[in-house]
Design a protein around this motif. Structure first.
Motif, PDB file in Angstrom:
ATOM      1  N   THR A  82       0.773  -1.264  -0.007  1.00  0.00           N
ATOM      2  CA  THR A  82      -0.216  -0.003  -0.075  1.00  0.00           C
ATOM      3  C   THR A  82       0.848   1.326  -0.061  1.00  0.00           C
ATOM      4  O   THR A  82       1.977   1.291   0.495  1.00  0.00           O
ATOM      5  CB  THR A  82      -0.850   0.008   1.321  1.00  0.00           C
ATOM      6  OG1 THR A  82      -0.217  -0.358   2.660  1.00  0.00           O
ATOM      7  CG2 THR A  82      -2.156  -0.839   0.878  1.00  0.00           C
ATOM      8  N   SER A  83       0.225   2.463  -0.647  1.00  0.00           N
ATOM      9  CA  SER A  83       0.919   3.564  -0.635  1.00  0.00           C
ATOM     10  C   SER A  83       0.857   4.247   0.833  1.00  0.00           C
ATOM     11  O   SER A  83      -0.335   4.429   1.051  1.00  0.00           O
ATOM     12  CB  SER A  83       0.658   4.294  -1.932  1.00  0.00           C
ATOM     13  OG  SER A  83       0.585   5.764  -1.579  1.00  0.00           O
ATOM     14  N   ASN A  95      -2.015   6.827   1.239  1.00  0.00           N
ATOM     15  CA  ASN A  95      -3.338   6.480   1.261  1.00  0.00           C
ATOM     16  C   ASN A  95      -3.844   6.489   2.789  1.00  0.00           C
ATOM     17  O   ASN A  95      -5.096   6.337   3.179  1.00  0.00           O
ATOM     18  CB  ASN A  95      -3.751   5.226   0.720  1.00  0.00           C
ATOM     19  CG  ASN A  95      -3.451   5.223  -0.800  1.00  0.00           C
ATOM     20  OD1 ASN A  95      -3.732   6.388  -1.440  1.00  0.00           O
ATOM     21  ND2 ASN A  95      -3.575   4.023  -1.495  1.00  0.00           N
TER      22      ASN A  95
END
Lengths: 465, 494
Positions: free
Chosen positions: A244-245, A248
């Motif tokens: 995941t970034s 976010n």
């Protein structure tokens, strides 16, 4: 004193008929049509209140029955019987046992602590937390006006690094920065269970529950959707470093988790780069090597460590070792190294009853996660059909967020009151003082042998009775 | 029957169930093929079948012992009209501690005054630890006192261990009734227990809820309780009795005090407790006037001033330092009966979390206290009473071998009165079976004659069983058994 923390509960009806342990079987054939039938004399009016759940064609009588056996024992033709319900014993497994599931349903429905008469009906002891008892004090009172009085028992705990001491300069003002901490009103965090027929509504309901309780819900980043937009402050996203970034992460998130990795320092730096004030918890599996991992994290300045046990309240890599022993081991390691107070130790894995919260804290956790109970609060039967891609018998995904939130608040409200009962009996009025108090607990492993090991000798020709 | 000192025990009077259909382990089925030959009536040793006006019926299903029967009717029936199967209702009863077999065998004892001869496990439950894993060892070589009559084996207990002018109280069986208050149980239940205690030469306890006038005839066999709420405690009630019990804590809700729901505070209860009808009553925790041994001594002195010859009992729960508590109460200087109430027992409603988790089981507390009092050199001067999960005569023998002098019971008495352990003592109008209720209509489900005789029968059965055990151990008195752990073995450490 800060104002008293109260969890407001109100009855929230079930959506489905619960599964009951036994059922009533009443034959019609041979009925004498007595003037006053035993069914009319039921003091709980079970036979009058019975009804059919039209959706599922299940009759409510078995749940209304309070097991007094008067109708069974008084019918002149012995036409009324009770028998065990095979569906009941088929629920759950050895850890999530049918009585535990039923009790969780009841607490989620009523918000009240389970109370019953006639002594304790269960086994003498059992694995894990069932092999310890908590202490009481004959004369020490926790508060002046009872455990629910105005002078209250505080269940609040801190997450983060509490300062060891404060420094003042010559002009008596505080020197340096005091590290900030997150204060939650009860030592319970919610955690999204690893399976279940969970919809966006379910998650929203849990987040609303966390908000009403003043705590957080841990969940994987990818589960956070637009419905949770204004809930960021109550979420504890699990950020997978590669998946995941960081961008976010909800803007108003206060705390996040990352799974253990050897390169944790780099990951934490990256996150802190974007969110300088965010709290980072590192999740380590309760398994071989966890003591060393915890020590290295604590020494490296990580202030929140989450020790994650299995669904069955065991080690992740060893089904014979219990969560209780894992928590004790890590806690003691940190104590021996003199760094215990620099760390908040969170524990999770199979906590199924209110007493597990108190006991996990006594074993050395600061705060615990509750996972599957928040699913069982929604009438989950732990049948695991969902893990096989089959439909959920209680259609959890269709429940409204409000219903979900209220059920969870009821359950945790009941648990909170039970924690207070245990602390009250011990004469402890601050949950932070409960941590690591193993001297105020009794362990089966110490007591059973001490009491029973060196007694009589069984010789040839002797008889046991 | 009379004991060594000439005490006359009451006779057993068969006292059937209050209910039309007693629940048993087996059910006998008779088909229409029956030719009413009467063979089954003739051979059944248990009276399951009866013959009336040329017809044969299965009247006492609950007495059938199933496959353990030496002369099974279903094999002897010339036309194969009989079959026996397990009763599915039986399997819905009971729990780990009080199994359905223990319930049924206690009902049997309360009906017949004897242990069941076959078909039921009446010695241990199924809790997987403590009493249920302990076994008495009977050494084959020991002399078994086979030829000594029952009455020459002494199961009595002297409660005052000090040589002074206080009452000398001796109970004829090493068991007395634990405190159950007016409010938590009906007057009928209280009087039944008191009457049984008087007949058996032992004691019963008022609990904390006042001292109803109906108990006056049994004053010499009553203990009155002074607990934290001081409900119903008056000078007059303290003076009526020979033993006063301070309840510091109780096993079912250790450290939590008592709570009587508003529904149970009927006009009668409110009058007795000097409270308001319909309002819940809290017995706080702890005694706000007692924070030390010295404070406790002050309590004892207070009782002594009102009733100089009274014995004082101290009822405590079982914390980690239960041994220190016991020694502390000794140094408060009274005719001390230390009553240890273990965590698994109790009769009234309590939070489940407390019943299961708080404080230690009685099986751990008794040896710990016994050893510590011995080391302190005061064991001989105190009477140690154990309660909290004593279900059977075997539990009595085991806990005495672990170091108690005698026991207190509560739940067992209620089971004798046909409690099914539905655990709903507190809900609605109270006990549906009329035992733990103050509802007038429900209380009428039982009468005192029946209740007293059921309890008498059960204890007569217990006494017989204890005598049988002592005889097998080669002991002439139950006093010889106190602390004799070599008479026990734990199945896990054999």
């Amino acid at each position: 004193m800060p104002s008293k923390y109260m969890i407001h509960t109100k009855p929230v009806p079930n959506r489905f008929e619960p599964v009951s342990r036994s059922g009533i079987i009443a034959w019609e054939e041979g009925c004498l049509k007595c003037a006053v039938c035993v069914k009319k004399r039921c003091i709980y009016d079970v036979y009058d209140k019975r009804g059919i759940d039209s959706r599922h064609m299940i009759e409510s009588i078995d749940n209304l029955c309070m097991n007094c056996y008067r109708c069974v024992q008084n019918c002149p033709k012995e036409l009324i019987h009770k028998s065990l319900n095979p569906e009941f014993n088929a629920m759950g497994d050895s850890h999530w046992s049918p009585p535990i599931i039923v009790r969780l349903w009841k607490q989620s429905q009523t918000g009240k602590i389970p109370v019953s008469g006639a002594g304790y009906p269960g086994p003498f002891s059992g694995p894990g937390f069932d092999s310890m008892w908590t202490d009481m004090s004959e004369i020490v009172r926790p508060t002046r006006d009872g455990i629910h009085g105005r002078e209250y028992i505080s269940t609040a705990v801190d997450i983060g690094k509490t300062p060891e001491h404060l420094m003042f300069n010559h002009s008596d003002t505080l020197e340096g920065e005091v590290p900030s901490i997150i204060d939650i009103p009860l030592p319970i965090l919610l955690k999204m269970p690893s399976f279940g027929t969970i919809s966006s509504n379910t998650i929203k309901g849990w987040a609303m529950g966390a908000r009403r309780l003043g705590t957080f819900i841990a969940l994987p980043m990818e589960k956070i959707d637009s419905a949770l937009e204004d809930m960021g402050g109550w979420l504890m996203p699990l950020v997978l470093p590669k998946g995941t970034s960081i961008g976010n992460i909800p803007k108003n998130a206060k705390i996040i988790e990352i799974p253990w990795t050897e390169e944790w320092q780099g990951v934490v730096e990256d996150i802190k780069g974007c969110f300088p004030n965010i709290f980072v918890s590192i999740r380590i599996p309760m398994a071989e090597g966890m003591d060393e991992k915890a020590l290295s994290l604590a020494r490296g300045g990580i202030s929140i460590i989450h020790l994650e046990g299995s669904l069955m309240s065991r080690f992740m890599d060893d089904n014979t070792r219990n969560l209780k022993d894992g928590i004790r081991s890590v806690h003691m390691k940190l104590v021996e190294e003199n760094i215990r107070d620099g760390v908040t130790l969170l524990a999770s894995g199979g906590l199924a009853m209110a007493e597990h919260v108190a006991k996990a804290i006594i074993c050395g956790a600061d705060t615990v996660f509750v996972d599957f109970p928040i699913l069982i609060a929604l009438e989950c039967r732990m049948c695991r059909r969902c893990t096989k891609g089959l439909s959920c018998p209680v259609e959890i995904d269709t429940a409204s967020p409000n219903w979900v939130a209220s059920r969870v608040v009821n359950l945790i409200g009941a648990w909170h009151n039970q924690l207070i009962e245990v602390m009250g009996a011990m004469g402890i009025r601050d949950a932070r003082r409960l941590r690591g108090e193993v001297g105020r607990a009794m362990f089966f492993d110490d007591m059973d042998r001490a009491a029973f090991e060196s007694m009589g000798q069984v010789e040839e020709g002797c008889e046991l009775e | 029957m009379s004991s060594q000192n000439g005490f006359q025990f009451p006779e057993t009077v068969r006292t059937r169930s209050r209910f039309r259909n007693p629940i048993g382990k087996f059910r006998v089925n008779r088909t229409d093929d029956c030719i009413a030959c009467g063979k089954c009536v003739e051979i059944c040793p248990y009276g399951v079948h009866v013959e009336r006006r040329g017809q044969v019926f299965v009247e006492n299903n609950y007495l059938c012992v199933g496959t353990e029967c030496p002369e099974p009717c279903y094999k002897a029936c010339p036309v194969q009209a009989l079959s026996v199967r397990r009763n599915p209702v039986f399997d819905t009863l009971g729990d780990f501690r009080w199994t359905n077999e223990l319930l049924a065998s206690t009902w049997y004892m309360a009906e017949f005054g004897e242990s069941p001869s076959a078909g039921l496990e009446y010695k241990v439950g199924n809790s997987g630890g403590g009493f249920d894993k302990l076994r008495l060892i009977f050494n084959g070589n020991r002399s078994r006192l086979e030829d000594i009559p029952d009455d020459d084996i002494d199961v009595s207990l002297e409660l005052n261990r000090r040589d002074d002018n206080a009452y000398r109280i001796r109970i004829e069986v090493p068991v007395y009734g634990g405190g159950m208050s007016y409010g938590s149980v009906s007057v009928t239940t209280m009087v039944s227990r008191a009457r049984a205690a008087a007949a058996l030469g032992t004691l019963s306890c008022t609990g904390e809820g006042g001292y109803p006038d109906e108990l006056k005839p049994y004053d010499d066999h009553m203990i009155t309780q002074v607990a934290t709420g001081l409900f119903g405690v008056k000078e007059e009630t303290i003076q009526r009795v020979k033993i006063v019990e301070f309840k510091y804590a109780q096993g079912a809700k250790p450290g939590l005090g008592g709570h009587l729901l508003g529904d149970k505070v009927t006009p009668g209860v409110a009058r007795m407790r000097e409270a308001v009808v319909g309002y819940p009553l809290f017995s706080p925790f702890p005694f706000h006037s007692v924070y030390s041994v010295e404070d406790h001594k002050k309590h004892v002195d207070w009782i002594k001033a009102i009733n100089p010859k009274a014995l004082v009992s101290v009822k405590v729960s079982t914390p980690t330092d239960v041994d220190m508590v016991a020694v502390g109460s000794y140094y408060a200087g009274a005719h001390i009966i230390i009553h240890l109430d273990g965590s698994y027992g109790g009769t009234g409603a309590a939070p489940d979390i407390a019943k299961k988790n708080i404080a230690m089981p009685i099986e751990y507390a008794v040896p710990k206290v016994h050893r510590f009092l011995q080391e302190e050199g005061v064991r001989d001067k105190m009477t140690v009473i154990a309660s909290g999960g004593i279900r059977t005569p075997h539990d009595v023998a085991k806990i005495i071998a672990l170091g108690a002098d005698g026991v207190c019971t509560g739940t067992a008495d209620l089971v004798a009165l046909e409690c099914v352990r539905c655990q709903n003592c507190e809900s609605g109008r109270g006990c549906a079976r009329g035992i733990a209720t103050t509802d007038t209509e429900l209380s009428e489900l039982m009468n005192i004659e029946w209740g007293a005789q059921r309890i008498i029968n059960m204890y007569l059965a217990w006494r017989k069983e204890l005598i049988r055990i002592l005889r097998k151990l080669g002991m002439k008195s139950i006093k010889e058994l106190v602390g004799r752990t070599e008479c026990l073995v734990h199945l896990d450490y054999m």
